[in-house]
Write a protein that holds these residues in place. Sequence first.
Motif, PDB file in Angstrom:
ATOM      1  N   VAL A   1      27.883  47.522  15.161  1.00 49.56           N
ATOM      2  CA  VAL A   1      28.739  48.453  15.882  1.00 49.56           C
ATOM      3  C   VAL A   1      29.418  47.724  17.032  1.00 49.56           C
ATOM      4  O   VAL A   1      28.829  46.844  17.665  1.00 49.56           O
ATOM      5  N   LEU A   2      30.682  48.067  17.266  1.00 50.99           N
ATOM      6  CA  LEU A   2      31.442  47.483  18.365  1.00 50.99           C
ATOM      7  C   LEU A   2      31.376  48.403  19.577  1.00 50.99           C
ATOM      8  O   LEU A   2      31.658  49.601  19.472  1.00 50.99           O
ATOM      9  N   HIS A   3      31.019  47.846  20.721  1.00 55.06           N
ATOM     10  CA  HIS A   3      31.045  48.570  21.984  1.00 55.06           C
ATOM     11  C   HIS A   3      32.148  47.965  22.853  1.00 55.06           C
ATOM     12  O   HIS A   3      32.435  46.773  22.771  1.00 55.06           O
ATOM     13  N   PHE A   4      32.762  48.789  23.687  1.00 53.40           N
ATOM     14  CA  PHE A   4      33.923  48.351  24.458  1.00 53.40           C
ATOM     15  C   PHE A   4      33.694  48.518  25.950  1.00 53.40           C
ATOM     16  O   PHE A   4      33.016  49.454  26.388  1.00 53.40           O
ATOM     17  N   VAL A   5      34.272  47.588  26.698  1.00 53.32           N
ATOM     18  CA  VAL A   5      34.230  47.648  28.162  1.00 53.32           C
ATOM     19  C   VAL A   5      35.647  47.421  28.688  1.00 53.32           C
ATOM     20  O   VAL A   5      36.479  46.791  28.029  1.00 53.32           O
ATOM     21  N   THR A   6      35.913  47.938  29.882  1.00 58.45           N
ATOM     22  CA  THR A   6      37.205  47.753  30.534  1.00 58.45           C
ATOM     23  C   THR A   6      37.047  46.666  31.589  1.00 58.45           C
ATOM     24  O   THR A   6      36.086  46.684  32.370  1.00 58.45           O
ATOM     25  N   CYS A   7      37.957  45.711  31.604  1.00 56.35           N
ATOM     26  CA  CYS A   7      37.785  44.590  32.522  1.00 56.35           C
ATOM     27  C   CYS A   7      39.133  43.968  32.906  1.00 56.35           C
ATOM     28  O   CYS A   7      40.181  44.291  32.344  1.00 56.35           O
ATOM     29  N   ALA A   8      39.069  43.085  33.875  1.00 52.19           N
ATOM     30  CA  ALA A   8      40.250  42.367  34.355  1.00 52.19           C
ATOM     31  C   ALA A   8      39.776  41.112  35.075  1.00 52.19           C
ATOM     32  O   ALA A   8      38.586  40.957  35.391  1.00 52.19           O
ATOM     33  N   THR A   9      40.698  40.221  35.381  1.00 51.29           N
ATOM     34  CA  THR A   9      40.346  39.019  36.121  1.00 51.29           C
ATOM     35  C   THR A   9      40.142  39.356  37.601  1.00 51.29           C
ATOM     36  O   THR A   9      40.718  40.329  38.112  1.00 51.29           O
ATOM     37  N   PRO A  10      39.340  38.571  38.306  1.00 43.84           N
ATOM     38  CA  PRO A  10      39.188  38.790  39.755  1.00 43.84           C
ATOM     39  C   PRO A  10      40.528  38.726  40.483  1.00 43.84           C
ATOM     40  O   PRO A  10      40.760  39.497  41.421  1.00 43.84           O
ATOM     41  N   ALA A  11      41.422  37.830  40.066  1.00 46.82           N
ATOM     42  CA  ALA A  11      42.719  37.716  40.730  1.00 46.82           C
ATOM     43  C   ALA A  11      43.523  39.004  40.578  1.00 46.82           C
ATOM     44  O   ALA A  11      44.171  39.463  41.532  1.00 46.82           O
ATOM     45  N   TYR A  12      43.496  39.585  39.380  1.00 48.12           N
ATOM     46  CA  TYR A  12      44.226  40.849  39.190  1.00 48.12           C
ATOM     47  C   TYR A  12      43.642  41.940  40.087  1.00 48.12           C
ATOM     48  O   TYR A  12      44.388  42.685  40.745  1.00 48.12           O
ATOM     49  N   LEU A  13      42.326  42.045  40.122  1.00 46.40           N
ATOM     50  CA  LEU A  13      41.686  43.102  40.911  1.00 46.40           C
ATOM     51  C   LEU A  13      41.928  42.895  42.407  1.00 46.40           C
ATOM     52  O   LEU A  13      42.084  43.864  43.157  1.00 46.40           O
ATOM     53  N   ASN A  14      41.955  41.645  42.849  1.00 45.32           N
ATOM     54  CA  ASN A  14      42.248  41.380  44.263  1.00 45.32           C
ATOM     55  C   ASN A  14      43.666  41.816  44.628  1.00 45.32           C
ATOM     56  O   ASN A  14      43.915  42.290  45.743  1.00 45.32           O
ATOM     57  N   GLN A  15      44.583  41.661  43.672  1.00 43.46           N
ATOM     58  CA  GLN A  15      45.980  41.997  43.951  1.00 43.46           C
ATOM     59  C   GLN A  15      46.269  43.485  43.788  1.00 43.46           C
ATOM     60  O   GLN A  15      47.017  44.068  44.585  1.00 43.46           O
ATOM     61  N   HIS A  16      45.665  44.113  42.775  1.00 37.85           N
ATOM     62  CA  HIS A  16      46.032  45.490  42.440  1.00 37.85           C
ATOM     63  C   HIS A  16      44.944  46.514  42.752  1.00 37.85           C
ATOM     64  O   HIS A  16      45.183  47.720  42.611  1.00 37.85           O
ATOM     65  N   GLY A  17      43.778  46.060  43.160  1.00 38.18           N
ATOM     66  CA  GLY A  17      42.703  46.997  43.446  1.00 38.18           C
ATOM     67  C   GLY A  17      41.870  47.301  42.212  1.00 38.18           C
ATOM     68  O   GLY A  17      42.246  46.985  41.081  1.00 38.18           O
ATOM     69  N   ARG A  18      40.718  47.908  42.454  1.00 40.78           N
ATOM     70  CA  ARG A  18      39.760  48.196  41.395  1.00 40.78           C
ATOM     71  C   ARG A  18      39.778  49.691  41.077  1.00 40.78           C
ATOM     72  O   ARG A  18      39.504  50.513  41.963  1.00 40.78           O
ATOM     73  N   PRO A  19      40.078  50.081  39.836  1.00 40.60           N
ATOM     74  CA  PRO A  19      40.043  51.508  39.504  1.00 40.60           C
ATOM     75  C   PRO A  19      38.615  52.046  39.548  1.00 40.60           C
ATOM     76  O   PRO A  19      37.676  51.369  39.137  1.00 40.60           O
ATOM     77  N   THR A  20      38.462  53.262  40.060  1.00 41.20           N
ATOM     78  CA  THR A  20      37.143  53.893  40.123  1.00 41.20           C
ATOM     79  C   THR A  20      37.043  55.103  39.201  1.00 41.20           C
ATOM     80  O   THR A  20      35.960  55.651  39.025  1.00 41.20           O
TER      81      THR A  20
END
Length: 305
Positions: A160-179
């Motif tokens: 079974v495939l499980h999925f996670v949402t992710c991004a690079t640290p640089a992207y999150l530093n620039q655009h913020g972290r969704p909550t």
Amino acid sequence: MNKLQAMEVFVQVVDAGGFTRAAENMQLPKATVSTLVQALELALEVKLLHRTTRHVSVTADGAAYYERCLRILSDVREAEESLSRNRANPSGRLRVDVSSGVANDILIPALSDFFHRYPDIRIDLGCSDRPVDLIEEGVDCAIRGGNLPDSALIARRVGVLHFVTCATPAYLNQHGRPTHPNDLASHRCINYFSTKTGKTYDWDFARGDEAINIAAPACLAVNDSTAYMRAGLQGLGLVQMSSFMVESMVAAGTLEIVLADWTSTPLPINVVYPQNRHLSAKVRVFVEWVADLFLTHPQLQLQRL
């Protein structure tokens, strides 16, 4: 005329829908394929195929003969294998199709074990996210993620495939972290679209009794899992990826998981092969090997479904 060979060729022509594709699948000259089918029709004194310049279709008599041929050829192969070394030492060319992500991260790193066990099997590995027609393209089996439509395929669920949402640290530093998933409306996302339909897949999230389905705002959409991962690693936006593909990158810190308290709908993984075919020894051992391989992978285990 070798009647068994002619029957095998006839079955391949019907399955492939034409002489050219059947000849390619069997690695025979097209003229040989055509001659064998004509000789078969002459010997039987019946027309098996309707032929036009663009299409080949089976006649009513041909359809009945086709079903008989399947059973006869299956019985012959089973008899041969029961009296030969093939059951213990399967051999030959095995055509397998699998997504690029599963190929690169799961199968290829483990194939040395398979070849150690079965040194006489040669694998032709097709690696893409394009859905293939196993019968028409002469593929022995495929590993597919997602719910399977009704088809002439036998499926064995192996993971079974499980999925996670992710991004690079640089992207999150620039655009913020969704909550919250609704925060994605103000983010850049990378979407995945179906090669077959062109439809972009929505992102889905669940937490407790709350379920959200989002058409994520995309700066980019791709149709290959490896390209999808590369786009995420370049910091182009948020991605929703299978956990087995991002595990090592999260551990290395090149990607960070967001919305960790939300889950996405898992998808089954199946090994599929055509029905109405004798499951040859080489296909059987490969299916069993894949099932064992996925069973021991912590990110793909069935019991997590």
